[in-house]
Design an enzyme around this catalytic site. Structure first.
Site, PDB file in Angstrom:
ATOM      1  CB  SER A   1      30.691  35.087  46.760  1.00 38.37           C
ATOM      2  OG  SER A   1      30.608  34.484  48.052  1.00 38.37           O
TER       3      SER A   1
ATOM      4  CG  ASP B   1      33.745  37.206  33.067  1.00 43.52           C
ATOM      5  OD1 ASP B   1      33.857  37.774  31.961  1.00 43.52           O
ATOM      6  OD2 ASP B   1      34.701  36.675  33.660  1.00 43.52           O
TER       7      ASP B   1
ATOM      8  CE1 TYR C   1      38.741  32.398  34.610  1.00 38.63           C
ATOM      9  CE2 TYR C   1      36.381  32.811  34.583  1.00 38.63           C
ATOM     10  CZ  TYR C   1      37.674  33.285  34.584  1.00 38.63           C
ATOM     11  OH  TYR C   1      37.897  34.638  34.568  1.00 38.63           O
TER      12      TYR C   1
ATOM     13  CG  LEU D   1      34.576  43.652  46.299  1.00 33.85           C
ATOM     14  CD1 LEU D   1      33.771  42.582  47.016  1.00 33.85           C
ATOM     15  CD2 LEU D   1      34.020  45.036  46.598  1.00 33.85           C
ATOM     16  N   GLY D   2      39.351  44.362  45.471  1.00 33.29           N
ATOM     17  CA  GLY D   2      40.761  44.203  45.813  1.00 33.29           C
ATOM     18  C   GLY D   2      41.185  42.781  46.078  1.00 33.29           C
TER      19      GLY D   2
ATOM     20  CB  SER E   1      40.281  40.138  29.270  1.00 33.84           C
ATOM     21  OG  SER E   1      40.455  40.054  30.667  1.00 33.84           O
TER      22      SER E   1
ATOM     23  CG  HIS F   1      41.335  34.717  29.640  1.00 31.19           C
ATOM     24  ND1 HIS F   1      40.667  33.627  30.112  1.00 31.19           N
ATOM     25  CD2 HIS F   1      41.646  35.445  30.742  1.00 31.19           C
ATOM     26  CE1 HIS F   1      40.569  33.686  31.444  1.00 31.19           C
ATOM     27  NE2 HIS F   1      41.173  34.782  31.841  1.00 31.19           N
TER      28      HIS F   1
ATOM     29  CB  THR G   1      31.813  31.617  36.482  1.00 33.62           C
ATOM     30  OG1 THR G   1      32.555  31.793  35.260  1.00 33.62           O
ATOM     31  CG2 THR G   1      30.433  32.249  36.351  1.00 33.62           C
TER      32      THR G   1
ATOM     33  CE  LYS H   1      37.106  36.671  31.116  1.00 40.16           C
ATOM     34  NZ  LYS H   1      36.499  35.625  31.958  1.00 40.16           N
TER      35      LYS H   1
ATOM     36  CD  GLN I   1      36.841  40.141  32.634  1.00 42.75           C
ATOM     37  OE1 GLN I   1      37.296  39.337  33.439  1.00 42.75           O
ATOM     38  NE2 GLN I   1      35.918  39.797  31.747  1.00 42.75           N
TER      39      GLN I   1
END
Length: 293
Positions: A244, A32, A37, A200-201, A149, A99, A8, A66, A171
């Site tokens: 996304s 997540d 954020y 996905l890099g 994480s 985190h 998110t 987190k 994570q």
């Protein structure tokens, strides 16, 4: 923890709510979140709308959030946790994660810097002390599990060795260009879920989704390169996070299928690129590393 997770890290609250709603609609049940954020309230609104509409039950959604670096001191952990719960509008958190292992100067400024622009760290607390504060959250029944994480294997070994309640999840950045096999083996040995971010890099250079091994497998199995990389993540025993704001991409990231075993082996043996895209493990400051050709 469902293997397919929705990340998110979306700056705009309206876009956050729309994306979480879309992710719930296509079937994501693992979300997540993080106080860093600054959008937990929008996520909570999306959750409540779905719960009240009866389309999703709270018990079917795995919520992770987190603890940020400025709240590592034990007396700051519970207030930070409670604030996240209030914003997310949930009574319990399924997994509460530190985190990063780096403690920053405590306070309201999430990114404390000195006059030279350097991060101000907090030497007055250890990661072990922060971990003990998280263990107390489990004792109280508000956090069902706890994790870490952006941590190295060496630091993870230290926490596992001294922990009363072992980490449930770790994570870290992981993808076919950074498979973290040794860390994954350690996690398996200790019953810890490795939760991969940037699977996905992150669209960085070199582009994982343009790798000839990945694209050839995608063509062979009739899936996109992204779906191949995500299937690889799930099949090797990790959970993964994708983010996304586009409904069709959210749908595609959930629509993965089992890869043939020889394809899994091709990815393991045929990809030799090894690269980390995010420098957070060395500084505690999240950020993808721009690369110049």
């Amino acid at each position: 923890m469902p293997a397919a997770g929705f990340g998110t890290l979306i700056p705009d609250p309206v876009a956050t709510r729309q994306a979480v709603t879309a992710a719930l609609e296509v079937g994501f049940r693992h979300f997540d979140c993080a106080e860093r954020y600054r959008n937990e309230e929008a996520i909570g609104d999306a959750f409540q709308a779905a719960f009240q509409a009866g389309t999703v039950r709270r018990e079917d959604v795995f919520v992770t959030t987190k603890l940020w670096n400025t709240n590592h001191r034990p007396e700051r952990v519970k207030p930070a946790f409670d604030a996240s719960r209030r914003r997310l509008k949930v009574d319990t958190v399924d997994c509460y994660i530190i985190h990063t292992p780096f403690a920053f100067r405590p306070g309201d400024d999430q990114d404390p810097r000195d006059a030279d622009g350097k991060v101000v760290y907090d030497s007055g607390v250890t990661l072990g002390e922060t971990w003990q504060a998280l263990e107390r959250l489990v004792d109280e029944g508000h956090a069902k599990s706890i994790g870490l994480s952006d941590i190295t294997l060496e630091k993870l070994r230290e926490i596992v060795a001294g922990a009363r309640i072992k980490p449930s999840a770790v994570q870290v950045e992981s993808h076919p260009y950074l498979p973290e096999w040794e860390l994954l083996d350690f996690c398996r040995e200790h019953g810890i879920v490795l939760l991969a971010f940037a699977p996905l890099g992150h669209g960085m250079d070199p582009n994982l989704l343009e790798d000839p091994v990945i694209t050839a497998i995608a063509q062979r199995v009739g899936k996109t390169p992204a779906q191949v990389a995500l299937a690889w993540a799930a099949q090797r025993g990790t959970a993964f996070l994708t983010t996304s704001t586009k409904p069709e991409r959210i749908r595609g990231n959930f629509d993965i299928s089992t890869l043939p075993e020889d394809a899994m082996q091709q990815i393991r043996d045929g990809i030799t690129t090894n690269i980390r895209f995010n420098s957070v493990v060395t500084t505690g400051v999240p950020g993808f590393i721009p690369r110049v050709r």
